[in-house]
Design an enzyme around this catalytic site. Structure first.
Site, short mmCIF file in Angstrom:
data_model
loop_
_atom_site.label_atom_id
_atom_site.label_comp_id
_atom_site.label_asym_id
_atom_site.label_seq_id
_atom_site.Cartn_x
_atom_site.Cartn_y
_atom_site.Cartn_z
N HIS A 213 0.86 -1.13 0.09
CA HIS A 213 0.10 0.00 -0.01
C HIS A 213 0.92 1.23 0.19
CE1 HIS A 213 -3.73 2.41 1.51
NE2 HIS A 213 -2.71 3.08 1.74
N CYS A 246 -3.77 9.92 5.29
CA CYS A 246 -4.37 9.60 6.89
C CYS A 246 -4.71 10.74 7.62
CB CYS A 246 -3.11 8.50 7.44
SG CYS A 246 -3.44 8.01 9.10
N ASN A 255 -2.88 8.55 -2.13
CA ASN A 255 -2.61 7.31 -2.52
C ASN A 255 -2.00 7.15 -4.02
OD1 ASN A 255 -3.65 5.17 -0.67
ND2 ASN A 255 -4.96 6.95 -0.60
#
Length: 308
Positions: A213, A246, A255
């Site tokens: 990720h 986050c 991302n």
């Protein structure tokens, strides 16, 4: 076999995280209907595993306050994709199980300071809680993965040694997770770290499914994707439009974009089974809903060669 032939023989699974990580830090709170439309678009584009929501405190993450409604609406769709619910603790797992998530993803943080700020508990307590959740998931017949957050670096402690991250993997293996993910939560990782963590995890358990990720905070995400693919990763998280961040990690925005990952992989001859143009269109649609444009290269420049 040539490197190109090795790539062509593989298929890398993509897990779409825009409905959870992609929007959780956005100022505009999407309606439940918009979230369900996003999930429909994701499925129509060919993505078959989606992190649909997280079962966390609505006071801390208001964007996820409608987790049960999102899961109920998505499950009502015929032939829906596998819907993953992210959980941080027992209460979250209880909610996710009641909402009939297809999969559970539980988080353990590799930094003591970040763990206490993000989850209100230390690493040892979170490993114990994750192990208990994995046991309950297995008993309930729900596939469960573990994401090790801040695996490449911490905003509070700085460098996180690979040996520490791999020690966490070793401590989690007795709980038999179906998959372990390494998360570059603040977007500081580089390919050498990716290769070291994946090789180390394989040495601990050659049969474990591994996932990565990546965030693109420092523009290393696609380089890390390539390193992970070449190191034999089974699955990659990504977010349409490159949206994400986050709430508890300063400046951890962006991302890696799903459309950029698909473009990279497919130009290399690696099958993803995903409709690239639908991803680009959905990135624009989501940007309109959130009030700012997507951050992906493909959303700006379009595909190459251009679609007929």
């Amino acid at each position: 076999m040539t490197t190109e032939g090795q790539h062509a023989a593989r298929r890398v699974e993509l897990i779409e995280v825009s409905p959870r990580d992609g929007i959780q830090n956005e100022k505009v709170v999407l309606s439940t209907d918009d979230k369900l439309e996003l999930l429909r678009r994701i499925h129509a584009a060919g993505l078959r595993r989606t992190e649909a929501t997280s079962f966390v405190s609505p006071k801390r993450v208001p964007q996820m306050a409608d987790a049960e409604a999102v899961m109920a609406g998505a499950r009502a769709e015929p032939g829906h994709a596998a819907l993953i619910g992210l959980v941080l603790n027992q209460a979250g797992f209880d909610r996710a199980r009641a909402a009939r998530c297809d999969e559970i993803n539980v988080v353990v943080v590799a930094s003591e300071t970040f763990s206490r700020k993000n989850q209100g508990a230390g690493i040892a307590d979170m490993v114990a809680a994750a192990s208990a959740i994995l046991a309950q998931s297995r008993e309930a017949g729900i596939p469960a993965s573990v994401t090790i957050a801040a695996a490449f670096g911490c905003p509070f402690e700085g460098e996180v040694p690979a040996a520490k991250v791999l020690g966490l993997v070793e401590s989690l293996l007795p709980a038999r997770p179906d998959e372990i993910a390494f998360a570059d939560t603040i977007g500081c990782g580089v390919p050498t770290q990716v290769r070291e963590l994946l090789a180390g995890a394989k040495a601990l358990d050659a049969g474990m499914r591994l996932r990565c990720h990546f965030h693109n905070t420092r523009s290393t995400a696609l380089a890390n994707v390539l390193a992970a693919v070449e190191a034999g990763v089974h699955a990659l998280d990504s977010s349409i439009g490159g949206f994400g961040g986050c709430p508890f990690a300063p400046a951890a925005t962006g991302n890696v974009a799903t459309e950029d990952v698909v473009y990279l992989l497919e130009r290399m001859g690696i099958d993803t089974g995903v409709d690239l143009q639908m991803l680009i269109d959905t990135a624009g649609w989501l940007g309109d809903r959130l009030g700012h444009p997507p951050m992906s290269g493909l959303a700006r420049a379009g595909r190459f060669p251009a679609a007929a």
